[in-house]
Design an enzyme around this catalytic site. Sequence first.
Site, PDB file in Angstrom:
ATOM      1  N   LYS A  77       0.507   3.320 -11.594  1.00 24.65           N
ATOM      2  CA  LYS A  77      -0.711   3.394 -10.782  1.00 24.65           C
ATOM      3  C   LYS A  77      -1.380   4.745 -11.014  1.00 24.65           C
ATOM      4  CE  LYS A  77      -1.797   2.754  -5.808  1.00 24.65           C
ATOM      5  NZ  LYS A  77      -1.125   2.420  -4.522  1.00 24.65           N
ATOM      6  N   SER A 151      -2.922  -1.311  -2.250  1.00 22.68           N
ATOM      7  CA  SER A 151      -3.793  -0.609  -3.173  1.00 22.68           C
ATOM      8  C   SER A 151      -3.295  -0.619  -4.608  1.00 22.68           C
ATOM      9  CB  SER A 151      -3.985   0.836  -2.709  1.00 22.68           C
ATOM     10  OG  SER A 151      -2.749   1.547  -2.661  1.00 22.68           O
ATOM     11  N   SER A 175       1.034  -1.101   0.323  1.00 25.63           N
ATOM     12  CA  SER A 175       0.308  -1.139  -0.945  1.00 25.63           C
ATOM     13  C   SER A 175       1.130  -1.622  -2.129  1.00 25.63           C
ATOM     14  CB  SER A 175      -0.268   0.244  -1.263  1.00 25.63           C
ATOM     15  OG  SER A 175      -1.312   0.556  -0.370  1.00 25.63           O
TER      16      SER A 175
END
Length: 588
Positions: A77, A151, A175
């Site tokens: 990420k 996320s 997330s």
Amino acid sequence: MLPEKLTIHGLTALYRAGDASPVTVIEEVLHRLANNPDPAAWISTVPPETLRDRAAELAKGGYDPSRPLWGIPFAVKDNIDAAGLPTTAACPAFAYDPADDAHVVARLTAAGAILVGKTNLDQFATGLNGTRSPYGAPRCVFDGDYISGGSSSGSAVAVARGQVAFALGTDTAGSGRVPAAFNNLVGIKPTKGLLSAAGVVPACRSQDCVTVLAHCVADGELVRRLAEGFDAADPFSRPAQARPLRLEGFRFGVLSGAEKVFLGDDAAEALYDAAVANMTALGGIPVPFDYAPLRECAHLLYGGPWVAERLAAIEEFVEVQADAMDPTVRAIIQGAAGKSAIEAFVGQYALAFYAQTIAGMWADLDLLLLPTTPTIYTLSDMLADPVRLNSNLGRYTNFVNLLDCAAVAVPAGFRPNGLPFGVTLVGPAFTDNDLANIGDRLHAKSSPVTYPLKIVPPPTYLPILVVGAHLTGMPLNTELTGVGGILLGAVRTAPDYRFYALAGTVPPKPGLIRDPGFRGPGILAEEWALPPSAFAAFVARIPAPLGVGKVALSDGRQVTGFLCEGHALAGATEITGFGGWRAYRASL
């Protein structure tokens, strides 16, 4: 030709057999990226020639079994540092070029993994839906009209599309679990501090966790164990501890009454009920519990003073470049500006109350089984109502880090419209190992394609089979956990073993005797692995009439384990019919 789903176990099997090499795998990864149906999943990728060079360097010496991730492609990420690629946190104006890899990235590449690139996210990891990024909104891989979840949106989509075998995300409010549920993946959310957050752009520094997204628990757990380790550079890092769960007869909390909310998604509710039934079939005992205190606690993460941590992480940037931020993210983070120290203390007091509440729950429950989300939304619905619908997605996730819990999210089937549904197992801090064990078994009950959980210890560790007082949760288990022992899993002996409760032993101990020709149920045991020096000391301490020898297992293997001298059966009680020491002790 590689399989559509790239898995660590699958690629490793190909490497061992000589049917693939890192060079051929990276060429296939590059082909898939060049024909990517959802380019919004990625923010940046390693240049192709650099990837080819890395693969060739690994392939030069041949397959290396001492590096458990040898040749495995992965992504991170883009709020996690990787040297050579910018870290943007999905905000181009914020971007910087890190000099070093984040601690977790360095550990994984040292284990042989090949970093492919950085994935998209809700900006500054603020959101559970995957739409709050100037790089675009990744979509659910099963239906492009629906959100990917966030996320860690890009990380989930990259794994689900077979572009990498696993990916790192982060998880503060869910997330790493929500996008796993929306893309039929496993999401490993470790105990806070087990994986270092050094080199990670904070969302809420005191609550952030680095997470793993993979196709199966076996892959995710392997990555988690390789990535974890105390890191003095992270002030919230913690050494691993052992907190075992019962693997049979475990009591798991389930939703009921007014707290069982699916927001009209009847298919999701039916799949949750099926997951409860599957857990029960695995030997668990469902226990309805009051979710209301945990739901109330969840509101603290965005409705309480913890939102001020999001501002603290990027305060200087917000002061001068707030206009460069996603409007919804900006509104959430700037909304923390008025929070006072008094509110912070009031929030801490409230959290302490909820912590006491869940501690009381753990006295009666081993773990919770919750929907990962109550429902899923289309992209258009989410953009029309971004704050309220995002809040709905966090109904069953937001409390987990606040209350210092471990969690494992697993797929739990598909709705009639083809969209996946997931559930999450939640346990107290440091129950990660056993949560994974139970989560893996649950995944196998609901998925037609499973990958059995196989924990891989360091190559120098030696296996030992225990059947009595050294079992997880039993009085002598600390003799294993205290020296760095690793639980490999529950196993059963071959059927020609008899089992006895020995007389006069303190603490009570059993004796295992092989009786060729006898056909019994087999005796439930645990296989552990110990460092060599600890193994020698452990064996030296074994008191007569017990000793060690080779024990035949139901899977055909032979493992060093506890056996008993025949003369000790005088005065002993045969307990073979119980099938294991825990069942016998429970009968007393």
